[in-house]
Design an enzyme around this catalytic site. Structure first.
Site, PDB file in Angstrom:
ATOM      1  N   GLY A  14      -0.069   3.802  14.310  1.00  0.00           N
ATOM      2  CA  GLY A  14       0.110   5.177  14.145  1.00  0.00           C
ATOM      3  C   GLY A  14      -0.185   6.233  15.040  1.00  0.00           C
ATOM      4  O   GLY A  14      -1.042   5.726  16.047  1.00  0.00           O
ATOM      5  N   ARG A  18      -3.006  14.463  14.042  1.00  0.00           N
ATOM      6  CA  ARG A  18      -4.056  15.188  13.432  1.00  0.00           C
ATOM      7  C   ARG A  18      -5.507  15.332  14.314  1.00  0.00           C
ATOM      8  O   ARG A  18      -6.273  15.970  14.117  1.00  0.00           O
ATOM      9  CB  ARG A  18      -4.340  15.188  11.950  1.00  0.00           C
ATOM     10  CG  ARG A  18      -3.421  15.734  11.037  1.00  0.00           C
ATOM     11  CD  ARG A  18      -3.688  15.590   9.658  1.00  0.00           C
ATOM     12  NE  ARG A  18      -2.946  13.941   9.298  1.00  0.00           N
ATOM     13  CZ  ARG A  18      -3.348  13.530   8.249  1.00  0.00           C
ATOM     14  NH1 ARG A  18      -3.768  13.855   7.198  1.00  0.00           N
ATOM     15  NH2 ARG A  18      -2.590  12.113   8.045  1.00  0.00           N
ATOM     16  N   GLN A  78       5.056  -2.262  17.083  1.00  0.00           N
ATOM     17  CA  GLN A  78       5.927  -1.958  16.024  1.00  0.00           C
ATOM     18  C   GLN A  78       6.812  -0.878  16.613  1.00  0.00           C
ATOM     19  O   GLN A  78       6.353   0.204  16.892  1.00  0.00           O
ATOM     20  CB  GLN A  78       5.323  -1.593  14.828  1.00  0.00           C
ATOM     21  CG  GLN A  78       6.108  -1.247  13.585  1.00  0.00           C
ATOM     22  CD  GLN A  78       5.507  -0.470  12.515  1.00  0.00           C
ATOM     23  OE1 GLN A  78       4.205   0.250  12.738  1.00  0.00           O
ATOM     24  NE2 GLN A  78       5.895  -0.516  11.311  1.00  0.00           N
ATOM     25  N   GLU A 158       1.995   4.215  -5.102  1.00  0.00           N
ATOM     26  CA  GLU A 158       1.531   5.132  -4.185  1.00  0.00           C
ATOM     27  C   GLU A 158       1.587   6.430  -5.090  1.00  0.00           C
ATOM     28  O   GLU A 158       2.380   6.485  -5.938  1.00  0.00           O
ATOM     29  CB  GLU A 158       2.579   5.006  -3.132  1.00  0.00           C
ATOM     30  CG  GLU A 158       2.502   3.937  -2.287  1.00  0.00           C
ATOM     31  CD  GLU A 158       1.206   3.719  -1.617  1.00  0.00           C
ATOM     32  OE1 GLU A 158       0.599   4.600  -1.078  1.00  0.00           O
ATOM     33  OE2 GLU A 158       0.418   2.419  -1.790  1.00  0.00           O
TER      34      GLU A 158
HETATM   35  C1  UD1 Z   1      -2.044   3.368   2.480  1.00  0.00           C
HETATM   36  C2  UD1 Z   1      -1.737   2.488   1.239  1.00  0.00           C
HETATM   37  C3  UD1 Z   1      -2.500   3.026  -0.008  1.00  0.00           C
HETATM   38  C4  UD1 Z   1      -3.860   3.322   0.202  1.00  0.00           C
HETATM   39  C5  UD1 Z   1      -4.068   4.069   1.361  1.00  0.00           C
HETATM   40  C6  UD1 Z   1      -5.796   3.919   1.853  1.00  0.00           C
HETATM   41  C7  UD1 Z   1       0.516   1.581   1.500  1.00  0.00           C
HETATM   42  C8  UD1 Z   1       1.829   1.551   1.455  1.00  0.00           C
HETATM   43  N1  UD1 Z   1      -0.341   2.434   1.184  1.00  0.00           N
HETATM   44  O1  UD1 Z   1      -1.299   4.472   2.385  1.00  0.00           O
HETATM   45  O2  UD1 Z   1      -2.059   2.470  -1.111  1.00  0.00           O
HETATM   46  O3  UD1 Z   1      -4.563   3.861  -0.663  1.00  0.00           O
HETATM   47  O4  UD1 Z   1      -3.625   3.489   2.544  1.00  0.00           O
HETATM   48  O5  UD1 Z   1      -6.038   4.683   2.816  1.00  0.00           O
HETATM   49  O6  UD1 Z   1      -0.023   0.655   2.378  1.00  0.00           O
HETATM   50  N2  UD1 Z   1       0.812   2.046   9.834  1.00  0.00           N
HETATM   51  C9  UD1 Z   1       1.529   1.295  10.841  1.00  0.00           C
HETATM   52  N3  UD1 Z   1       2.793   1.381  10.958  1.00  0.00           N
HETATM   53  C10 UD1 Z   1       3.579   1.771   9.890  1.00  0.00           C
HETATM   54  C11 UD1 Z   1       2.874   2.659   8.836  1.00  0.00           C
HETATM   55  C12 UD1 Z   1       1.453   2.414   8.875  1.00  0.00           C
HETATM   56  O7  UD1 Z   1       0.848   0.813  11.930  1.00  0.00           O
HETATM   57  O8  UD1 Z   1       4.799   1.704   9.718  1.00  0.00           O
HETATM   58  C13 UD1 Z   1      -0.812   1.823   9.944  1.00  0.00           C
HETATM   59  C14 UD1 Z   1      -1.085   3.465  10.243  1.00  0.00           C
HETATM   60  O9  UD1 Z   1      -1.457   3.707  11.506  1.00  0.00           O
HETATM   61  C15 UD1 Z   1      -2.610   3.501   9.232  1.00  0.00           C
HETATM   62  C16 UD1 Z   1      -2.218   2.379   8.403  1.00  0.00           C
HETATM   63  O10 UD1 Z   1      -1.369   1.506   8.704  1.00  0.00           O
HETATM   64  O11 UD1 Z   1      -3.506   2.802  10.093  1.00  0.00           O
HETATM   65  C17 UD1 Z   1      -1.941   2.926   6.805  1.00  0.00           C
HETATM   66  O12 UD1 Z   1      -0.757   3.778   7.115  1.00  0.00           O
HETATM   67  P1  UD1 Z   1      -0.836   5.143   6.287  1.00  0.00           P
HETATM   68  O13 UD1 Z   1       0.430   5.862   6.501  1.00  0.00           O
HETATM   69  O14 UD1 Z   1      -2.062   5.893   6.754  1.00  0.00           O
HETATM   70  O15 UD1 Z   1      -0.802   4.930   4.756  1.00  0.00           O
HETATM   71  P2  UD1 Z   1      -1.277   5.655   3.504  1.00  0.00           P
HETATM   72  O16 UD1 Z   1      -0.194   6.373   3.180  1.00  0.00           O
HETATM   73  O17 UD1 Z   1      -2.814   6.370   3.854  1.00  0.00           O
END
Ligand code: UD1
Ligand code: MG
Length: 456
Positions: A14, A18, A78, A158
């Site tokens: 990510g 923010r 990624q 979600e």
């Molecule tokens: C995710 C969970 C949600 C949970 C929440 C807790 C999923 C689909 N949802 O949502 O159920 O309640 O965390 O905080 O897993 N990331 C990547 N590559 C991507 C997408 C995300 O590396 O393509 C990493 C982000 O940098 C982050 C983490 O994965 O560290 C979580 O991603 P984020 O987009 O924050 O997920 P949430 O919508 O918070």
């Protein structure tokens, strides 16, 4: 369970907009350690045998940092952020090596503790295919909801895909889960992106595994475990929780903190029993304190080693390489850098000791300065055992003072002083009887003459 192999996949691709930072979000520190390194530490404490770091934004900086905090980790880029399942699959090569357990964690959720991870792994050891770490936040808004039936987890929904009924569920997905290695790739490959965000959700493997007739469960961890950091206010919140945990741990291990909320530790601070820490003390990186020390108020230290029964401060600054041996004292407004203060030596007031050895039992007077730097190079000052350095002396390095050497106060010492010698490095005092009075009378009459001339 310890026999089981485990790969930890830490998602950190990510951008973290923010944070408003030039640095990748997960490299921002808590207790002096990048938040993602806290996650690595928890994974290691939970018995992980392999580490995969999924990076994206700021990949070069991330790789460089990872060499320090997780030298054994493999990094995977990624390229496009298509969701958490897609991110895990970036580490396909590592997963396909065949681990018993795969732990998935988020790099921006630094307060996850090893027990929570170990509990999820335990479920795999007992036969579950997937064990999701759940928690109950004060408000579930924004989190994936855990939908359970008969003690089994049937789905994670979600927020954006939840029905009104499902939104009422308080048990939420912390984000981390353990997946049986033998099923992981098959389950992940079945994940699609038919949802509100059009992303490949890791959470979908719950339903996929259920449909295959596999056992899926949820474990419960405390709220802190799931605290995700998105901005600097949340970073400070995590720091506060971390500090509170560490202070408590220190106190329970025999350290007295008079005002615990004002004492700051680093992730690697070592502090022994019967140490007393007064209010407003900062332990920077690399501080090791043995037992029985007293750290007086407003002291600041980094990279310092403090042996038994030392006394430091108030208002002392110990910089890297400060090495205080038993019962040494470094008092108010003193700075010590890259120097040894040997047993029982005293550096009590307003002094700078840099690149030096202060021998056992030596006494350094107020205002002593080791002049260690000529603007280009650093030089060493060696002060022998039992030496006495009078107040307001400058020791111009390289220079040595022998055992029992005695330096007259106000000296500028540029040449080494042998054992037991007395050295004066200042102009000799001259006392002229009556001269003070004579001067005063002369100045008074001159002033009176000027005043008279001005009035005319
Ligand atoms: C995710 C969970 C949600 C949970 C929440 C807790 C999923 C689909 N949802 O949502 O159920 O309640 O965390 O905080 O897993 N990331 C990547 N590559 C991507 C997408 C995300 O590396 O393509 C990493 C982000 O940098 C982050 C983490 O994965 O560290 C979580 O991603 P984020 O987009 O924050 O997920 P949430 O919508 O918070
Ligand atoms: Mg998040």
């Amino acid at each position: 369970m310890n026999q089981r192999t485990c790969l930890s996949v830490i998602l950190a691709a990510g951008e973290g907009t923010r944070m408003k930072s030039a640095m990748p979000k997960v490299l921002h520190a808590i207790a002096g350690l990048p938040m993602v390194a806290h996650v690595v530490k928890a994974a290691e404490a939970a018995g992980t045998t392999g580490l995969a770091l999924v990076i994206g934004h700021g990949a070069d900086e991330m790789r460089k940092a990872a060499q320090k905090f997780a030298p054994k980790a493999e990094t995977f880029v990624q390229e496009k952020r298509l969701g958490t399942a897609h991110a895990v699959l970036a580490a396909r090569e590592a997963i396909s090596k065949g681990y018993d357990d795969i732990l998935v964690m988020f790099g921006d959720t630094p307060l996850i503790d090893a027990q929570a991870l170990a509990a999820a792994r335990q479920k795999l050891a007992e036969g579950a295919a997937v064990a999701v770490i759940g928690f109950r936040p004060p408000s579930p808004t924004g989190y994936g909801r855990l939908i359970e039936k008969d003690g089994h987890l049937v789905a994670i929904r979600e927020e954006k895909d939840c029905s009104e009924e499902e939104k009422k569920i308080g048990f939420c997905n912390a984000g981390m889960m353990a997946v049986a290695g033998k099923h992981a790739l098959r389950l992940l490959d079945k994940v699609g992106n038919d949802n509100a965000k059009g992303e490949f959700y890791l959470t979908d493997i719950v339903e996929i595994a259920g449909a295959e007739g596999l056992d899926v469960v949820a474990t419960e961890a405390s709220f802190e475990n799931a605290l995700g950091i998105n901005n600097r206010a949340e970073l400070a919140e995590a720091e506060a929780i971390w500090q509170a945990r560490r202070r408590r741990e220190a106190m329970l291990s025999g350290v007295t903190l008079i005002a615990p909320e004002t004492v700051y530790f680093s992730h690697d601070t070592e502090i022994g029993a019967d140490t007393i820490v007064e209010p407003n003390v900062w332990f920077g990186l690399g501080v090791k304190i043995s037992t029985g020390a007293t750290i007086h108020a407003f002291s600041h230290m980094t990279g310092a080693t403090i042996a038994e029964n030392c006394e430091v401060g108030p208002f002392a600054r110990l910089r890297p390489g400060a090495d205080l041996r038993k019962k040494a004292k470094v008092g108010n407004f003193c700075e010590v850098k890259q120097s040894t203060v040997e047993e029982g030596a005293k550096v009590n007031h307003l002094t700078y000791i840099g690149d030096a050895r202060v021998g056992a039992g030596a006494n350094i007077g107020a205002g002593t300065i080791t002049c260690n730097y000529d603007g280009y190079s650093k030089f060493f000052t060696d002060i022998g055992e039992g030496a006495f350095v009078g107040s307001n002396s400058s020791l111009v390095a390289p220079v040595s003072i022998g055992k029992g050497g005695y330096i007259a106060s106000g000296s500028v010492i540029t040449e080494s002083v042998p054992d037991d010698a007395l050295a004066f490095g200042r102009a000799r005092q001259k006392t002229i009887p009556g001269k003070g009075k004579e001067l005063r009378e002369r100045f008074a009459s001159a002033a009176a003459a000027r005043k008279k001339a001005a009035a005319e």
